[in-house]
Motif scaffolding. Structure first.
Motif, PDB file in Angstrom:
ATOM      1  N   SER A  69     -20.911 -18.852 -12.082  1.00 49.13           N
ATOM      2  CA  SER A  69     -20.413 -18.536 -10.740  1.00 49.13           C
ATOM      3  C   SER A  69     -19.166 -19.341 -10.420  1.00 49.13           C
ATOM      4  O   SER A  69     -18.966 -20.447 -10.927  1.00 49.13           O
ATOM      5  N   ALA A  70     -18.329 -18.761  -9.592  1.00 51.64           N
ATOM      6  CA  ALA A  70     -17.121 -19.414  -9.099  1.00 51.64           C
ATOM      7  C   ALA A  70     -16.997 -19.122  -7.612  1.00 51.64           C
ATOM      8  O   ALA A  70     -17.276 -17.996  -7.166  1.00 51.64           O
ATOM      9  N   SER A  71     -16.599 -20.130  -6.838  1.00 47.61           N
ATOM     10  CA  SER A  71     -16.497 -19.941  -5.395  1.00 47.61           C
ATOM     11  C   SER A  71     -15.367 -20.778  -4.821  1.00 47.61           C
ATOM     12  O   SER A  71     -14.959 -21.798  -5.395  1.00 47.61           O
ATOM     13  N   SER A 105     -19.756  -7.932   0.501  1.00 46.94           N
ATOM     14  CA  SER A 105     -20.550  -8.273  -0.672  1.00 46.94           C
ATOM     15  C   SER A 105     -20.780  -7.017  -1.508  1.00 46.94           C
ATOM     16  O   SER A 105     -20.669  -5.895  -1.020  1.00 46.94           O
ATOM     17  N   GLY A 106     -21.124  -7.235  -2.783  1.00 46.24           N
ATOM     18  CA  GLY A 106     -21.349  -6.095  -3.646  1.00 46.24           C
ATOM     19  C   GLY A 106     -22.064  -6.497  -4.915  1.00 46.24           C
ATOM     20  O   GLY A 106     -22.161  -7.688  -5.256  1.00 46.24           O
ATOM     21  N   LEU A 107     -22.588  -5.521  -5.622  1.00 45.96           N
ATOM     22  CA  LEU A 107     -23.322  -5.726  -6.861  1.00 45.96           C
ATOM     23  C   LEU A 107     -22.912  -4.661  -7.862  1.00 45.96           C
ATOM     24  O   LEU A 107     -22.860  -3.473  -7.531  1.00 45.96           O
ATOM     25  N   TYR A 108     -22.584  -5.104  -9.094  1.00 44.56           N
ATOM     26  CA  TYR A 108     -22.175  -4.171 -10.134  1.00 44.56           C
ATOM     27  C   TYR A 108     -22.967  -4.454 -11.400  1.00 44.56           C
ATOM     28  O   TYR A 108     -22.964  -5.580 -11.920  1.00 44.56           O
ATOM     29  N   LYS A 109     -23.669  -3.443 -11.902  1.00 46.16           N
ATOM     30  CA  LYS A 109     -24.468  -3.568 -13.118  1.00 46.16           C
ATOM     31  C   LYS A 109     -23.599  -3.278 -14.334  1.00 46.16           C
ATOM     32  O   LYS A 109     -23.171  -2.145 -14.554  1.00 46.16           O
ATOM     33  N   LEU A 110     -23.341  -4.302 -15.159  1.00 42.29           N
ATOM     34  CA  LEU A 110     -22.586  -4.107 -16.388  1.00 42.29           C
ATOM     35  C   LEU A 110     -23.442  -3.469 -17.456  1.00 42.29           C
ATOM     36  O   LEU A 110     -22.958  -2.669 -18.259  1.00 42.29           O
ATOM     37  N   SER A 125     -19.242 -11.790  -3.048  1.00 43.49           N
ATOM     38  CA  SER A 125     -19.388 -11.816  -1.590  1.00 43.49           C
ATOM     39  C   SER A 125     -18.200 -12.554  -0.988  1.00 43.49           C
ATOM     40  O   SER A 125     -17.536 -13.354  -1.660  1.00 43.49           O
ATOM     41  N   SER A 126     -17.934 -12.286   0.270  1.00 47.24           N
ATOM     42  CA  SER A 126     -16.840 -12.948   0.976  1.00 47.24           C
ATOM     43  C   SER A 126     -17.214 -13.101   2.440  1.00 47.24           C
ATOM     44  O   SER A 126     -18.059 -12.365   2.966  1.00 47.24           O
ATOM     45  N   LEU A 127     -16.564 -14.052   3.089  1.00 44.10           N
ATOM     46  CA  LEU A 127     -16.850 -14.330   4.483  1.00 44.10           C
ATOM     47  C   LEU A 127     -15.589 -14.828   5.169  1.00 44.10           C
ATOM     48  O   LEU A 127     -14.846 -15.642   4.615  1.00 44.10           O
ATOM     49  N   TYR A 128     -15.346 -14.314   6.375  1.00 47.09           N
ATOM     50  CA  TYR A 128     -14.263 -14.841   7.193  1.00 47.09           C
ATOM     51  C   TYR A 128     -14.740 -14.885   8.643  1.00 47.09           C
ATOM     52  O   TYR A 128     -15.314 -13.915   9.148  1.00 47.09           O
ATOM     53  N   ALA A 129     -14.523 -16.019   9.298  1.00 44.83           N
ATOM     54  CA  ALA A 129     -14.915 -16.171  10.697  1.00 44.83           C
ATOM     55  C   ALA A 129     -13.868 -16.995  11.420  1.00 44.83           C
ATOM     56  O   ALA A 129     -13.364 -17.990  10.879  1.00 44.83           O
ATOM     57  N   ASN A 130     -13.543 -16.575  12.621  1.00 42.84           N
ATOM     58  CA  ASN A 130     -12.570 -17.295  13.433  1.00 42.84           C
ATOM     59  C   ASN A 130     -13.106 -17.398  14.855  1.00 42.84           C
ATOM     60  O   ASN A 130     -13.455 -16.390  15.472  1.00 42.84           O
ATOM     61  N   ASN A 131     -13.200 -18.628  15.353  1.00 39.38           N
ATOM     62  CA  ASN A 131     -13.729 -18.867  16.695  1.00 39.38           C
ATOM     63  C   ASN A 131     -12.710 -19.639  17.523  1.00 39.38           C
ATOM     64  O   ASN A 131     -12.194 -20.681  17.068  1.00 39.38           O
ATOM     65  N   ASN A 132     -12.410 -19.131  18.690  1.00 40.46           N
ATOM     66  CA  ASN A 132     -11.495 -19.792  19.613  1.00 40.46           C
ATOM     67  C   ASN A 132     -12.178 -19.923  20.966  1.00 40.46           C
ATOM     68  O   ASN A 132     -12.781 -18.969  21.456  1.00 40.46           O
ATOM     69  N   LEU A 133     -12.072 -21.108  21.554  1.00 44.79           N
ATOM     70  CA  LEU A 133     -12.713 -21.354  22.836  1.00 44.79           C
ATOM     71  C   LEU A 133     -11.818 -22.212  23.721  1.00 44.79           C
ATOM     72  O   LEU A 133     -11.330 -23.263  23.291  1.00 44.79           O
ATOM     73  N   ASN A 134     -11.581 -21.749  24.929  1.00 46.25           N
ATOM     74  CA  ASN A 134     -10.929 -22.535  25.971  1.00 46.25           C
ATOM     75  C   ASN A 134     -11.917 -22.650  27.126  1.00 46.25           C
ATOM     76  O   ASN A 134     -12.356 -21.640  27.686  1.00 46.25           O
ATOM     77  N   ASN A 190     -13.249 -20.250   9.187  1.00 46.44           N
ATOM     78  CA  ASN A 190     -13.956 -20.362   7.917  1.00 46.44           C
ATOM     79  C   ASN A 190     -13.591 -19.194   7.012  1.00 46.44           C
ATOM     80  O   ASN A 190     -13.541 -18.041   7.458  1.00 46.44           O
ATOM     81  N   LEU A 191     -13.366 -19.503   5.737  1.00 44.60           N
ATOM     82  CA  LEU A 191     -13.045 -18.482   4.743  1.00 44.60           C
ATOM     83  C   LEU A 191     -13.776 -18.817   3.453  1.00 44.60           C
ATOM     84  O   LEU A 191     -13.776 -19.979   3.013  1.00 44.60           O
ATOM     85  N   GLY A 192     -14.416 -17.813   2.831  1.00 46.02           N
ATOM     86  CA  GLY A 192     -15.154 -18.082   1.606  1.00 46.02           C
ATOM     87  C   GLY A 192     -15.225 -16.883   0.684  1.00 46.02           C
ATOM     88  O   GLY A 192     -15.274 -15.731   1.129  1.00 46.02           O
ATOM     89  N   PHE A 193     -15.203 -17.162  -0.640  1.00 51.06           N
ATOM     90  CA  PHE A 193     -15.358 -16.143  -1.672  1.00 51.06           C
ATOM     91  C   PHE A 193     -16.334 -16.661  -2.720  1.00 51.06           C
ATOM     92  O   PHE A 193     -16.388 -17.865  -3.007  1.00 51.06           O
ATOM     93  N   ASN A 194     -17.087 -15.758  -3.306  1.00 50.57           N
ATOM     94  CA  ASN A 194     -18.001 -16.131  -4.387  1.00 50.57           C
ATOM     95  C   ASN A 194     -18.164 -14.959  -5.345  1.00 50.57           C
ATOM     96  O   ASN A 194     -18.301 -13.812  -4.913  1.00 50.57           O
ATOM     97  N   ILE A 195     -18.145 -15.270  -6.627  1.00 50.28           N
ATOM     98  CA  ILE A 195     -18.419 -14.259  -7.657  1.00 50.28           C
ATOM     99  C   ILE A 195     -19.401 -14.856  -8.650  1.00 50.28           C
ATOM    100  O   ILE A 195     -19.293 -16.034  -9.016  1.00 50.28           O
ATOM    101  N   ASN A 196     -20.374 -14.051  -9.057  1.00 49.60           N
ATOM    102  CA  ASN A 196     -21.465 -14.552  -9.885  1.00 49.60           C
ATOM    103  C   ASN A 196     -21.775 -13.546 -10.992  1.00 49.60           C
ATOM    104  O   ASN A 196     -21.892 -12.347 -10.740  1.00 49.60           O
TER     105      ASN A 196
END
Length: 465
Positions: A64-66, A1-6, A15-24, A44-50
């Motif tokens: 915003s776009a996600s 994630s990040g913040l930029y002041k124009l 912001s972004s998110l990636y998660a991978n879960n494996n279970l046996n 799970n994979l996600g992106f967001n810009i605002n």
């Protein structure tokens, strides 16, 4: 994630998110000659810009776009007496893209108007199947591949606020392309402050949802598989319509906080998987649910001690036209009473806590026995759906944690907890299977019960850099 002041009035967040879960997971129950194997993968994979901007003292906007994706795969096997093999397969893929624009116009300190537009596109596919080598247990596979939809929503909301009362009233208008239908969703939220200690809150709203979970009454039920998300369509899965009303009273004084609320929810268009209960129905049935409830939350702070008591009284019923002869029955997770008591104590960096949870039993579907006398016609005779209940749930936990500093940049926490201190046997599910008695060469009914975690010790160390 990040913040930029124009500029002083404008900024961009991402912001972004990636998660991978494996279970046996494998289990072996020698006493009843049962073994299970679970394979579960979730990605799970996600992106967001605002982008937000304050145009002037009265107007500000938010663009915003996600994008998010969900990829779920489950395969569960159950082997009984080395003769009966059941396999459950579930797959679910969701791609969701969202673009939204919100504009707020502030007339003065009391009045403001919010307007917005949302565009959502969904791409959803699922597979639900059960395979068995048992002759009398019919195999099935239900699929929906690449179901796509575009949703356009415009909303308008007016807000008023002064020292005693706040009111938000709005209307959302939505076009759902898969059903080629417009939906109108009004809402009203009010807060009335009687004095500095007492206030009332009232909420009325109607919502429509076009992505919903399929309710399942009979699966392999290992406890690991998730319910499948599906997209509404004209043929089998309708859109959800939820009407909800709630009223609550909040009292705050000194170190006391009391919140008492009641609510009523009516949902139409829920979809159930009817396999296992009605062999005349090919796959799905649609219906409705109603939930009535009362919630009480009490918190008290006293020096280094904090007490929290939470109580919920609720009643949930389902009604499906193809199940239970069309009459209503209790919901899968209908818990009439749910009580939680948590006590904490803090002494500088050391914290102790103890908690007790009590729940009245959830419902299950009892059976009358077996019908038939050979492999071609043997089947389970079910009683009314969810007409019986398991036993009460009770669990007492204790835990402690200690915070420390290794250096100015490294901080840590040591935690120890003991779950289910009294090792209560909490029955959380009950299912039935047909098995073959080798000695007598006859079929019989077996009851399978699942219990929650027994007495368990956990220890952990967390370091923050």
């Amino acid at each position: 994630s990040g913040l930029y002041k124009l500029s002083p009035k404008s900024e961009i967040k991402f912001s972004s998110l990636y998660a991978n879960n494996n279970l046996n997971f494998k289990s072996q129950f020698n006493e009843i000659k049962q073994s299970t194997l679970d394979k579960l993968t979730i990605e799970n994979l996600g992106f967001n810009i605002n982008h937000s901007r304050n145009w002037n003292e009265k107007v500000k906007s938010n663009l915003s776009a996600s994008f998010s994706s969900y990829d779920f795969s489950y395969n569960g096997e159950e082997l009984l007496d080395a003769f009966f093999n059941y396999e459950t397969v579930k797959k679910n893929k969701i791609n969701d893209t969202n673009l939204s624009l919100d504009v707020e116009y502030k007339f003065n300190n009391r009045h403001k108007l919010m307007n917005g537009y949302d565009f959502i596109t969904n791409d959803i596919s699922y597979t639900i199947g059960r395979i068995s080598d048992v002759i009398f247990d019919e195999d099935y596979t239900l699929e929906s591949i690449n179901s796509k939809n575009n949703t356009h929503s415009v909303y308008n909301e007016y807000a008023f606020k002064n020292n005693r009362i706040s009111v938000n009233i709005g209307l959302r208008s939505t076009y759902f392309s898969a059903l080629k239908t417009f939906y109108f969703q009004p809402n009203l939220n009010t807060n009335l402050r009687i004095n500095n200690n007492l206030s009332f809150q009232l909420s009325l709203e109607k919502k429509n949802q076009f992505v919903s979970q399929i309710v399942e009454f009979e699966t392999q039920n290992f406890g690991l598989e998730n319910q499948v998300w599906a997209l509404s369509n004209n043929s089998k899965i309708p859109g959800l319509e939820n009407k909800q009303a709630s009223l609550s009273i909040v009292f705050k004084k000194n170190d006391w906080y009391v919140d008492v609320g009641s609510y009523l929810k009516n949902t139409n268009g829920i979809t159930s998987l009817t396999k296992g209960f009605n062999r005349d129905v090919t796959d799905f049935s649609t219906g409705r649910s109603e939930t009535k409830g009362l919630e009480v939350l009490v918190k008290k702070e006293l020096n280094k001690f904090s007490t929290l008591v939470s109580y919920t009284l609720s009643d949930t019923t389902f009604q499906f036209k193809d199940l239970n002869n069309g009459t209503s029955f209790k919901g899968n997770f209908d818990l009439r009473h749910y009580l939680t008591i948590i006590q904490t104590a803090k002494f500088n960096n050391l914290e102790f806590s103890a908690g007790w949870r009590f729940k009245t039993p959830r419902p299950y579907t009892p059976v009358n026995g077996l019908i038939g006398n050979n492999a071609n016609n043997i089947q389970i005779s079910y009683d009314k759906i969810n007409s019986a209940r398991l036993t009460n749930y009770s669990r007492f936990d204790i835990s402690s944690s200690y915070k420390f500093e290794v250096s100015k940049t490294i901080k840590g926490t040591i935690g120890v907890s003991l779950l289910n201190v009294f090792n209560e046997d909490n029955n959380i599910s009950r299912n039935h299977r047909v098995v073959l008695d080798i000695d007598s060469a006859s079929y019989r009914l077996r009851e399978l019960n699942k219990f929650s975690i027994g007495r368990t010790l956990n220890m952990g160390v967390l370091l923050k850099f």
